[in-house]
Motif scaffolding. Structure first.
Motif, PDB file in Angstrom:
ATOM      1  N   GLU A 197     -33.977  -0.954 -29.065  1.00 48.25           N
ATOM      2  CA  GLU A 197     -33.503  -2.331 -28.897  1.00 48.25           C
ATOM      3  C   GLU A 197     -32.607  -2.762 -30.050  1.00 48.25           C
ATOM      4  O   GLU A 197     -31.546  -3.372 -29.838  1.00 48.25           O
ATOM      5  CB  GLU A 197     -34.704  -3.275 -28.769  1.00 48.25           C
ATOM      6  N   ILE A 198     -33.025  -2.453 -31.261  1.00 50.39           N
ATOM      7  CA  ILE A 198     -32.224  -2.821 -32.434  1.00 50.39           C
ATOM      8  C   ILE A 198     -30.898  -2.062 -32.419  1.00 50.39           C
ATOM      9  O   ILE A 198     -29.833  -2.641 -32.681  1.00 50.39           O
ATOM     10  CB  ILE A 198     -33.000  -2.538 -33.731  1.00 50.39           C
ATOM     11  N   SER A 199     -30.947  -0.774 -32.091  1.00 51.90           N
ATOM     12  CA  SER A 199     -29.734   0.046 -32.052  1.00 51.90           C
ATOM     13  C   SER A 199     -28.749  -0.478 -31.019  1.00 51.90           C
ATOM     14  O   SER A 199     -27.527  -0.511 -31.257  1.00 51.90           O
ATOM     15  CB  SER A 199     -30.090   1.502 -31.737  1.00 51.90           C
ATOM     16  N   ARG A 200     -29.264  -0.894 -29.872  1.00 48.24           N
ATOM     17  CA  ARG A 200     -28.401  -1.431 -28.812  1.00 48.24           C
ATOM     18  C   ARG A 200     -27.706  -2.713 -29.269  1.00 48.24           C
ATOM     19  O   ARG A 200     -26.510  -2.915 -29.022  1.00 48.24           O
ATOM     20  CB  ARG A 200     -29.217  -1.682 -27.548  1.00 48.24           C
ATOM     21  N   THR A 201     -28.450  -3.560 -29.966  1.00 43.77           N
ATOM     22  CA  THR A 201     -27.861  -4.800 -30.484  1.00 43.77           C
ATOM     23  C   THR A 201     -26.755  -4.503 -31.484  1.00 43.77           C
ATOM     24  O   THR A 201     -25.698  -5.141 -31.476  1.00 43.77           O
ATOM     25  CB  THR A 201     -28.947  -5.669 -31.143  1.00 43.77           C
ATOM     26  N   LEU A 202     -26.995  -3.534 -32.351  1.00 45.24           N
ATOM     27  CA  LEU A 202     -25.974  -3.159 -33.330  1.00 45.24           C
ATOM     28  C   LEU A 202     -24.702  -2.660 -32.640  1.00 45.24           C
ATOM     29  O   LEU A 202     -23.588  -3.005 -33.036  1.00 45.24           O
ATOM     30  CB  LEU A 202     -26.516  -2.084 -34.277  1.00 45.24           C
ATOM     31  N   SER A 203     -24.876  -1.846 -31.607  1.00 49.12           N
ATOM     32  CA  SER A 203     -23.723  -1.296 -30.899  1.00 49.12           C
ATOM     33  C   SER A 203     -22.959  -2.363 -30.128  1.00 49.12           C
ATOM     34  O   SER A 203     -21.723  -2.320 -30.043  1.00 49.12           O
ATOM     35  CB  SER A 203     -24.170  -0.189 -29.945  1.00 49.12           C
ATOM     36  N   GLN A 204     -23.673  -3.327 -29.590  1.00 48.47           N
ATOM     37  CA  GLN A 204     -23.037  -4.342 -28.745  1.00 48.47           C
ATOM     38  C   GLN A 204     -22.461  -5.518 -29.535  1.00 48.47           C
ATOM     39  O   GLN A 204     -21.461  -6.109 -29.119  1.00 48.47           O
ATOM     40  CB  GLN A 204     -24.054  -4.864 -27.717  1.00 48.47           C
ATOM     41  N   SER A 205     -23.078  -5.850 -30.661  1.00 47.46           N
ATOM     42  CA  SER A 205     -22.695  -7.085 -31.343  1.00 47.46           C
ATOM     43  C   SER A 205     -22.191  -6.902 -32.772  1.00 47.46           C
ATOM     44  O   SER A 205     -21.350  -7.680 -33.228  1.00 47.46           O
ATOM     45  CB  SER A 205     -23.892  -8.057 -31.374  1.00 47.46           C
ATOM     46  N   VAL A 206     -22.695  -5.930 -33.499  1.00 40.14           N
ATOM     47  CA  VAL A 206     -22.382  -5.827 -34.924  1.00 40.14           C
ATOM     48  C   VAL A 206     -21.273  -4.800 -35.137  1.00 40.14           C
ATOM     49  O   VAL A 206     -21.400  -3.860 -35.930  1.00 40.14           O
ATOM     50  CB  VAL A 206     -23.642  -5.498 -35.744  1.00 40.14           C
ATOM     51  N   GLN A 207     -20.184  -4.981 -34.389  1.00 36.98           N
ATOM     52  CA  GLN A 207     -19.038  -4.094 -34.502  1.00 36.98           C
ATOM     53  C   GLN A 207     -17.755  -4.906 -34.477  1.00 36.98           C
ATOM     54  O   GLN A 207     -17.698  -6.009 -33.929  1.00 36.98           O
ATOM     55  CB  GLN A 207     -19.030  -3.053 -33.376  1.00 36.98           C
ATOM     56  N   ASN A 208     -16.720  -4.302 -35.077  1.00 36.33           N
ATOM     57  CA  ASN A 208     -15.392  -4.917 -35.100  1.00 36.33           C
ATOM     58  C   ASN A 208     -14.374  -3.780 -35.131  1.00 36.33           C
ATOM     59  O   ASN A 208     -14.487  -2.872 -35.963  1.00 36.33           O
ATOM     60  CB  ASN A 208     -15.241  -5.820 -36.327  1.00 36.33           C
ATOM     61  N   LYS A 209     -13.429  -3.810 -34.207  1.00 37.02           N
ATOM     62  CA  LYS A 209     -12.398  -2.771 -34.131  1.00 37.02           C
ATOM     63  C   LYS A 209     -12.999  -1.373 -33.994  1.00 37.02           C
ATOM     64  O   LYS A 209     -12.467  -0.389 -34.504  1.00 37.02           O
ATOM     65  CB  LYS A 209     -11.474  -2.814 -35.357  1.00 37.02           C
ATOM     66  N   GLY A 210     -14.134  -1.303 -33.331  1.00 38.78           N
ATOM     67  CA  GLY A 210     -14.761  -0.007 -33.100  1.00 38.78           C
ATOM     68  C   GLY A 210     -15.609   0.511 -34.240  1.00 38.78           C
ATOM     69  O   GLY A 210     -16.098   1.649 -34.196  1.00 38.78           O
ATOM     70  N   TYR A 211     -15.825  -0.313 -35.265  1.00 38.34           N
ATOM     71  CA  TYR A 211     -16.650   0.082 -36.409  1.00 38.34           C
ATOM     72  C   TYR A 211     -17.832  -0.873 -36.567  1.00 38.34           C
ATOM     73  O   TYR A 211     -17.706  -2.086 -36.311  1.00 38.34           O
ATOM     74  CB  TYR A 211     -15.844   0.043 -37.714  1.00 38.34           C
ATOM     75  N   TYR A 212     -18.955  -0.318 -36.993  1.00 39.35           N
ATOM     76  CA  TYR A 212     -20.028  -1.188 -37.466  1.00 39.35           C
ATOM     77  C   TYR A 212     -19.512  -1.964 -38.673  1.00 39.35           C
ATOM     78  O   TYR A 212     -18.727  -1.446 -39.466  1.00 39.35           O
ATOM     79  CB  TYR A 212     -21.254  -0.377 -37.891  1.00 39.35           C
ATOM     80  N   VAL A 213     -19.987  -3.206 -38.807  1.00 35.62           N
ATOM     81  CA  VAL A 213     -19.605  -4.021 -39.959  1.00 35.62           C
ATOM     82  C   VAL A 213     -20.857  -4.616 -40.598  1.00 35.62           C
ATOM     83  O   VAL A 213     -21.956  -4.529 -40.049  1.00 35.62           O
ATOM     84  CB  VAL A 213     -18.620  -5.142 -39.560  1.00 35.62           C
TER      85      VAL A 213
END
Length: 404
Positions: free
Chosen positions: A195-211
């Protein structure tokens, strides 16, 4: 003849006594006896030296085994003095009021601390301690949107709507290690990590990178990825458990392997919009050591940084917490127990247990200096929790290395 001069009476030759001449065999025996005495003295001296050396080695060995095998008093310090009534772990020993939402103070609890505590529990193989931490995660830190609040107040309530990427990776990595290590509660931990990983992939990204973070109230994500957050060991586990898209790990491994350095120090951040790395003028060794530890899983080894730190430690007999990047000279006079904990981790992961032990012996001289708080790295009546948790991680990993 002068008056007053007395001549010795004449003694007939026949009555004089001469020393007896030794025979050839007697002289040889005498020489041999002298040689044997010298040989025996040398042998005795050699045996004494050998006995002293063996005794000293045994004392050092026994002392080391005893020190490294005992339970760290820092654990008791954290549990007795740094734990809030609800079980969350306070950031500071002394209470204080936070003046800004983005600054931590007093007995507030951080997701960073929870992740480090979980990593310690896994490394120590303490399932009970990990289960307590997992309950804190799901009860207090994990928000309904399945992101981890980076900060809680002392009561366990979140006044922020943002996460912290590095803390999230650390917690997910600990969850996956725990799931691989213990059967009990395995499925629940895998679900939470997913669940946490999915949230990171869906929301905590910018220009295709984690931020670094995403604000779940405003929907804003930063443009910056701090390189300390590129947690390759955790990303490896996420890749192994298929919790990231294929190729994700390789992308971030390349990001660290290809990053520049200034001949020694690493950059601080990566701008995901302009694809540029940036340095700080003043280098924090904690940041440098975290990046270096992450690099150890790649074929780009942090050899230059290690050589510099070993030279500094041998010359100064300490590692200052910050350096001026251009001059390579200390920017501060203080020492950080976190620096030593991370340096121990780096030494162990780099296959240098001798240096790790030297660092450990020095680090523990900073421990328990305040008699009111045995086991704690407390200075001027206060401490930051990570100055106790990073040393614990270094200590437990050195213990495991010695036992191999």
């Amino acid at each position: 003849m002068n008056r007053g001069t007395t001549l010795a009476p004449s003694i007939p030759d026949s009555s004089r006594t001469y020393p007896k001449k030794k025979s050839h065999y007697a002289r040889a025996a005498s020489v041999q006896e002298g040689v044997m005495k010298r040989v025996n003295r040398k042998r005795l001296t050699w045996w004494i030296i050998l006995a002293v050396s063996i005794t000293a080695a045994l004392i050092i060995f026994v002392k080391e085994r005893f020190v490294m095998n005992e339970s760290s008093p820092t654990v008791s310090f954290v549990q007795d003095h740094m734990t809030n009534p609800n079980g969350t772990i306070a950031t500071y020993l002394q209470d204080a009021t936070s003046e800004r939402a983005d600054i931590v103070a007093g007995r507030e609890a951080l997701s960073e601390s929870l992740g480090l505590w979980m990593q310690y529990a896994v490394a120590k193989n303490d399932q009970a301690l990990f289960e307590e931490s997992y309950e804190l995660l799901t009860t207090y830190f994990l928000m309904p949107q399945k992101y981890i609040a980076w900060k809680l107040d002392a009561k366990g309530e979140s006044q922020v709507t943002t996460n912290a990427l590095g803390d999230d990776f650390r917690i997910v990595g600990a969850l996956l290690k725990a799931a691989d290590q213990w059967k009990q509660g395995r499925e629940a931990k895998l679900v939470t990590a997913s669940e946490i990983s999915r949230t990171l992939s869906q929301s905590v990204q910018n220009k295709g990178y984690y931020v670094d973070f995403h604000d779940f109230a405003s929907g804003h994500s930063t443009d910056i990825l701090s390189l300390v957050y590129v947690d390759l060991p955790s990303l490896q586990l996420m890749d192994k458990h298929q919790m990231v898209e294929p190729g994700t790990y390789a992308k971030y491994e390349a990001l660290l392997k290809k990053m520049p350095d200034d001949g020694l120090f690493y950059p601080k951040t990566f701008d995901v919009v302009h694809k540029k790395y940036a340095y700080d003028d003043t280098v924090n060794l904690i940041d440098q050591l975290i990046v270096a530890n992450h690099l150890t899983v790649t074929d780009r080894k942090p050899d230059k940084l290690i050589s510099f730190l070993k030279k500094e430690f041998n010359t100064r007999h300490q590692l200052p917490g910050q350096y001026k990047r251009e001059s390579r000279t200390p920017a501060v006079s203080y020492e950080s127990s976190s620096v030593y904990g991370l340096a121990i981790l780096l030494a162990v992961r780099s296959g240098d247990p001798k240096w790790a032990k030297q660092l450990y012996n020095h680090m523990t001289t900073l421990r328990g200096q305040d008699s009111r708080y045995p086991g704690g790295y407390v200075f001027d009546g206060n401490t930051h929790l990570f100055d106790n948790l990073f040393p614990l991680l270094g200590e437990v990993n050195l213990q495991k290395n010695i036992k191999k």
